[in-house]
Structures are given as structure tokens and as C-alpha cells.
Design an enzyme around this catalytic site. Structure first.
Site, PDB file in Angstrom:
ATOM      1  N   ASP A  31       0.984  -1.086  -0.226  1.00 34.93           N
ATOM      2  CA  ASP A  31      -0.198   0.198  -0.160  1.00 34.93           C
ATOM      3  C   ASP A  31       0.927   1.155  -0.133  1.00 34.93           C
ATOM      4  OD1 ASP A  31      -3.210   0.398   1.457  1.00 34.93           O
ATOM      5  OD2 ASP A  31      -2.270   1.611   0.494  1.00 34.93           O
ATOM      6  N   PHE A  81      -6.130  -4.653  -5.127  1.00 40.48           N
ATOM      7  CA  PHE A  81      -7.829  -4.253  -3.820  1.00 40.48           C
ATOM      8  C   PHE A  81      -7.133  -2.164  -4.923  1.00 40.48           C
ATOM      9  CE2 PHE A  81      -8.662  -7.057  -0.960  1.00 40.48           C
ATOM     10  CZ  PHE A  81      -9.934  -7.020  -0.841  1.00 40.48           C
ATOM     11  N   SER A 125     -16.919  -3.618  -9.645  1.00 41.80           N
ATOM     12  CA  SER A 125     -18.323  -2.330  -8.633  1.00 41.80           C
ATOM     13  C   SER A 125     -19.168  -2.368  -9.960  1.00 41.80           C
ATOM     14  CB  SER A 125     -17.673  -1.315  -9.257  1.00 41.80           C
ATOM     15  OG  SER A 125     -18.711  -0.553  -8.729  1.00 41.80           O
ATOM     16  N   TYR A 150     -14.011   6.898 -13.172  1.00 45.62           N
ATOM     17  CA  TYR A 150     -13.726   6.228 -12.273  1.00 45.62           C
ATOM     18  C   TYR A 150     -14.654   4.898 -12.575  1.00 45.62           C
ATOM     19  CZ  TYR A 150     -15.166   3.191  -7.763  1.00 45.62           C
ATOM     20  OH  TYR A 150     -15.015   2.176  -8.165  1.00 45.62           O
ATOM     21  N   LYS A 154     -12.992   0.848 -14.001  1.00 48.39           N
ATOM     22  CA  LYS A 154     -13.307  -0.497 -14.007  1.00 48.39           C
ATOM     23  C   LYS A 154     -13.414  -1.589 -15.043  1.00 48.39           C
ATOM     24  CE  LYS A 154     -12.393  -0.254  -8.978  1.00 48.39           C
ATOM     25  NZ  LYS A 154     -11.479  -1.234  -8.763  1.00 48.39           N
ATOM     26  N   ARG A 238     -30.146   1.012  -3.654  1.00 46.07           N
ATOM     27  CA  ARG A 238     -28.381   0.634  -3.656  1.00 46.07           C
ATOM     28  C   ARG A 238     -28.640  -1.232  -2.384  1.00 46.07           C
ATOM     29  NH1 ARG A 238     -28.954   4.270  -5.744  1.00 46.07           N
ATOM     30  NH2 ARG A 238     -27.388   5.695  -6.569  1.00 46.07           N
ATOM     31  N   ARG A 303     -28.246  14.234  -6.493  1.00 46.27           N
ATOM     32  CA  ARG A 303     -26.565  14.155  -7.057  1.00 46.27           C
ATOM     33  C   ARG A 303     -26.335  13.621  -7.816  1.00 46.27           C
ATOM     34  NH1 ARG A 303     -22.805  10.955  -3.431  1.00 46.27           N
ATOM     35  NH2 ARG A 303     -23.272   8.961  -4.338  1.00 46.27           N
ATOM     36  N   ASP A 306     -26.057   9.983 -10.340  1.00 45.57           N
ATOM     37  CA  ASP A 306     -26.688   8.594  -9.387  1.00 45.57           C
ATOM     38  C   ASP A 306     -27.574   7.793 -10.055  1.00 45.57           C
ATOM     39  OD1 ASP A 306     -26.083   8.873  -6.582  1.00 45.57           O
ATOM     40  OD2 ASP A 306     -26.583  10.193  -5.732  1.00 45.57           O
TER      41      ASP A 306
HETATM   42  N1  UFG Z   1     -26.318   9.886  -0.815  1.00 41.15           N
HETATM   43  C1  UFG Z   1     -27.207  10.909  -0.110  1.00 41.15           C
HETATM   44  N2  UFG Z   1     -25.627  11.450   0.560  1.00 41.15           N
HETATM   45  C2  UFG Z   1     -24.914  11.474   0.817  1.00 41.15           C
HETATM   46  C3  UFG Z   1     -24.009  10.511   0.068  1.00 41.15           C
HETATM   47  C4  UFG Z   1     -24.891   9.640  -0.568  1.00 41.15           C
HETATM   48  O1  UFG Z   1     -27.966  11.138   0.502  1.00 41.15           O
HETATM   49  O2  UFG Z   1     -23.823  12.720   1.499  1.00 41.15           O
HETATM   50  C5  UFG Z   1     -27.098   9.220  -1.232  1.00 41.15           C
HETATM   51  C6  UFG Z   1     -26.866   8.843  -2.981  1.00 41.15           C
HETATM   52  O3  UFG Z   1     -27.109   9.562  -3.592  1.00 41.15           O
HETATM   53  C7  UFG Z   1     -26.856   7.812  -3.503  1.00 41.15           C
HETATM   54  C8  UFG Z   1     -26.370   7.052  -2.130  1.00 41.15           C
HETATM   55  O4  UFG Z   1     -26.358   7.912  -0.737  1.00 41.15           O
HETATM   56  O5  UFG Z   1     -28.303   7.153  -3.938  1.00 41.15           O
HETATM   57  C9  UFG Z   1     -24.867   5.206  -2.064  1.00 41.15           C
HETATM   58  O6  UFG Z   1     -24.372   7.020  -2.212  1.00 41.15           O
HETATM   59  P1  UFG Z   1     -22.787   6.325  -2.328  1.00 41.15           P
HETATM   60  O7  UFG Z   1     -22.333   7.683  -2.351  1.00 41.15           O
HETATM   61  O8  UFG Z   1     -22.495   5.652  -0.404  1.00 41.15           O
HETATM   62  O9  UFG Z   1     -22.295   5.084  -2.850  1.00 41.15           O
HETATM   63  P2  UFG Z   1     -23.152   4.497  -4.685  1.00 41.15           P
HETATM   64  O10 UFG Z   1     -23.942   4.332  -4.188  1.00 41.15           O
HETATM   65  O11 UFG Z   1     -23.175   6.492  -5.215  1.00 41.15           O
HETATM   66  O12 UFG Z   1     -21.819   4.283  -5.187  1.00 41.15           O
HETATM   67  C10 UFG Z   1     -20.639   5.198  -5.743  1.00 41.15           C
HETATM   68  C11 UFG Z   1     -20.276   4.013  -6.654  1.00 41.15           C
HETATM   69  C12 UFG Z   1     -19.428   3.258  -7.292  1.00 41.15           C
HETATM   70  C13 UFG Z   1     -18.353   2.746  -5.433  1.00 41.15           C
HETATM   71  C14 UFG Z   1     -19.284   2.982  -4.360  1.00 41.15           C
HETATM   72  C15 UFG Z   1     -18.199   2.900  -2.939  1.00 41.15           C
HETATM   73  O13 UFG Z   1     -20.990   4.844  -7.954  1.00 41.15           O
HETATM   74  O14 UFG Z   1     -19.039   2.773  -7.839  1.00 41.15           O
HETATM   75  O15 UFG Z   1     -18.977   4.589  -4.760  1.00 41.15           O
HETATM   76  O16 UFG Z   1     -17.292   4.216  -3.393  1.00 41.15           O
HETATM   77  F1  UFG Z   1     -18.565   1.652  -5.426  1.00 41.15           F
END
Ligand code: UFG
Length: 345
Positions: A31, A81, A125, A150, A154, A238, A303, A306
Site C-alpha cells: 500500500d 484492491f 463494482s 472511475y 473498472k 442500493r 446528485r 446517481d
Molecule cells: N447519498 C446521500 N447523501 C450523501 C451521500 C450519499 O443521499 O451525503 C446517497 C446517494 O445519492 C446514493 C446513496 O446515498 O443514493 C449511496 O451513495 P454512495 O456515495 O454511498 O455510493 P454510490 O451508490 O454512489 O456508489 C459509489 C460508486 C461505486 C463505488 C461506491 C463506493 O458509484 O462504484 O461509491 O465508493 F463502489
């Protein structure tokens, strides 16, 4: 069995190291602490009572990676990773993502070939599916053009691995390579001990880190991005998978690769999720309930980028890997909060 774990001090990597040790394997961590801290090594020791061999190197540095293979001699498997993972940053600085995420994979594959290391598990992912037409998504669901550099890395990395496995099948090549691509859904939680967990540097992008920092008073309030999606409560859906379950899937993947040794040169894909979709609002409410606290949150705009909803079909992982998630959403949210509380002590 010696297993090289790149990014082994990161969130998922560190939990995988614990699972590997518990399964009797011998992880070796590389790492560069780009998005993690050296203290993770001490914390791993506290959990496992083992000092894991560690090399502070960048996986893009071919000479340094070569040296690790030479020093350790008989590395049989690699779990790769190490990668940048901030979607927003990748839009602003795509070259950083293409260089690092694809470049490091190429170095790893070259060194695996040079040192005749046959087994690779790669962190992919669910982002490769984009917004699927049909739910749950299976491994056969279409891959759609990525929404971000990103996500693109992948997809490209999956292709790089597939092509390398294919090339290893040719007679001219005596390189044996078996690969498993694990498509992670949304990892949450932390090790039960609270010694390791997710350590975002700076303002978190992901939901659960933002929630626990809000509960801890580090952030003022959580904004739920969007309340007008076509989902039961209007917020995104999710598949939230406990990081220890995710970690265990890597052990199963390596075991499958080793046991399938006679049929060389295969590349398999597995979805790693719970098979269940939860909305953001549901997750927030569950967090409040299991941890017996109130979270300061509001609804805001969607966002950009999304997807509305996604969750996994895990039938293939159940049947072929012999793996399924053991821990609930409640446990994931309890463990995440426990980890945050320990961090503050
Ligand atoms: N969300 C909020 N508020 C926040 C953060 C997130 O409402 O402050 C919502 C997002 O809109 C989404 C859900 O929470 O609907 C999950 O969001 P994340 O950012 O936790 O994760 P994502 O589903 O967006 O996934 C992203 C990438 C993936 C990656 C993952 C982890 O698309 O490829 O982050 O890094 F693996």
C-alpha cells in the site's frame, strides 16, 4: 498460501486481510497510504495477533512490485484492491484515474506473469451496470457506458483481465492465469472489534461515512440527495453489504480459484451484495433505530450521476462460490457507528 493484497490498508482490503488470516492464508500487504493510514497495520495486529508483512510501495512502480515478488518468492495469489475510488474526483482529474487504476493493474498482471502467479481476484463494482433495466442485476446484465472515469476504469480493468486470461490460453504462452472479478455493491460497516473501518480522508462522499460523521458532530447535517425518484419513498435504492461479508467473499474466491486449478485460464464474474435493496431514507431510519439516536438530515437535490436503484442477484455467488451475506443492515450500521465512536476516544 501466500496472497499479495494490494491496497491492504484500505477499507475493504484491511477487512479482507483479517478474513484471509482467519482462513489460514498468508497475506502480504502492499500500500502507498494514498487513502489510508499506517496505524491500520497496528490495528490489524490487535485483531489477528499477527504481524502481516508490509511494503510501502505504489503499485504503478514496476520495479518495486517486482522486488516484492522476488523477496516473498512463492506468492500464489493476488487480490488487487489498490485504486482511486472517488467518482467526483475522477471527473475532475480523469488522467489520474486512468493512470493509477489501469496502470497499476497492468504492472500487477505483468509481475504475475513474470513470477508465474496463477490466481487473481479483482475489485470491480456494480457501477459497471449503470441503471439496469431489470432488477435484481445478474452477472449477465448489460454493461453500459460508464458515467464517470472511475466507472470507466473498472470496465476497462475487467477487459484488461479478460484479455490477459485469453492470451494465457494460447499455446505459445506458458502463463497460467485464473481470475475472479468481484462486482461489489455498497460496502458498509466495520470489523466488530472497532479496530478497523472506513477512514475517509476529508469530507466523505459515501453515505454511511457521512452519516456517522454527522452523528458524531463532525458534519452538521446529512443531505439526502433526491426525494423524487421512482422508488417507494422517493429516495435511491442500493444494496448495502457488510464489509466483513464482502471480505469473506475474497477468501471464497481464492479457494475456488485454487480448487479449480486443473481447469486453467478462466475468468469469472460474481456480484457481491445481499440481494436486497434499501432506500437511503430507510437506511437513515435504521441507523437511528439501531443506535438509538436522532440524525440531523434534510432532503436536497439529486446528485448528478446517481442511479435510481440497483441491487444484486446473488444466485451465482451462492451456488458457485458457496458464499452469501451473513450480516444484516442493522449489524452494518451498528458496527459503523461503533467504529466511529472508537475513533473519537
Ligand atoms: N447519498 C446521500 N447523501 C450523501 C451521500 C450519499 O443521499 O451525503 C446517497 C446517494 O445519492 C446514493 C446513496 O446515498 O443514493 C449511496 O451513495 P454512495 O456515495 O454511498 O455510493 P454510490 O451508490 O454512489 O456508489 C459509489 C460508486 C461505486 C463505488 C461506491 C463506493 O458509484 O462504484 O461509491 O465508493 F463502489
Amino acid at each position: 498460501m501466500k496472497v499479495l493484497v494490494t491496497g491492504g490498508t484500505g477499507f475493504i482490503g484491511s477487512h479482507a486481510v483479517v478474513s484471509l488470516i482467519e482462513a489460514g492464508m498468508k497475506p502480504i500487504i502492499v500500500d502507498n497510504f494514498d487513502n489510508s493510514l499506517p496505524s491500520v497495520l497496528e490495528n490489524l495486529k490487535a485483531i489477528t495477533q499477527t504481524t502481516v508483512p508490509f511494503y510501502k510501495i505504489d503499485c504503478n512502480d514496476q520495479e518495486a512490485v517486482n522486488e516484492v515478488f522476488e523477496t516473498e518468492k512463492d506468492i500464489e495469489g493476488v487480490i488487487h484492491f489498490a485504486a482511486h475510488k472517488a467518482v467526483g474526483e475522477s471527473v475532475i482529474n480523469p488522467l489520474k484515474y486512468y493512470q493509477n487504476n489501469i496502470g497499476s493493474l497492468i504492472v500487477i498482471l505483468k509481475m504475475m506473469k513474470k513470477h508465474q502467479t496463477p490466481h487473481l481476484v479483482f475489485s470491480s463494482s456494480c457501477t459497471v451496470y449503470g441503471q439496469p433495466d431489470q432488477l435484481p442485476v445478474t452477472e449477465h446484465s448489460p454493461i453500459i457506458p460508464a458515467q464517470s472515469p472511475y466507472g470507466n476504469t473498472k470496465q476497462i480493468c475487467e477487459e484488461v483481465i479478460r484479455d490477459t486470461v485469453k492470451s494465457a490460453q494460447t499455446e505459445q504462452d506458458d502463463f497460467q492465469l485464473n481470475a475472479i472479478l468481484l462486482r461489489y455493491f455498497n460496502p458498509i460497516g466495520a470489523h466488530l472489534s472497532g479496530h478497523i473501518g472506513e477512514l475517509p480522508l476529508g469530507v466523505p462522499n459515501n453515505l454511511v461515512p457521512y452519516i456517522i460523521q454527522t452523528a458524531a458532530g463532525i458534519r452538521e447535517k446529512l443531505t439526502i440527495f433526491g426525494k423524487d425518484y421512482n422508488t417507494p419513498d422517493g429516495t435511491c435504492v442500493r444494496d448495502y453489504i457488510h464489509v466483513m461479508d464482502l471480505a469473506d467473499a475474497h477468501v471464497k474466491a481464492l479457494q475456488l480459484l485454487v480448487n479449480k486449478k486443473q481447469t486453467n485460464n478462466t475468468c469469472e464474474v460474481f456480484n457481491i451484495g445481499t440481494g436486497k435493496g434499501n432506500s437511503v431514507q430507510e437506511l437513515v431510519q435504521t441507523f437511528e433505530k439501531v443506535n438509538n439516536l436522532k440524525l440531523n438530515y434534510e432532503f436536497g437535490n439529486r446528485r448528478p450521476g446517481d442511479v435510481e436503484q440497483i441491487y444484486a442477484s446473488v444466485a451465482k455467488a451462492n451456488q458457485e462460490l458457496g458464499w452469501q451475506a451473513q450480516r444484516s443492515l442493522e449489524e452494518g450500521l451498528r458496527d459503523a457507528w461503533n467504529w466511529q465512536q472508537k475513533l473519537m476516544k
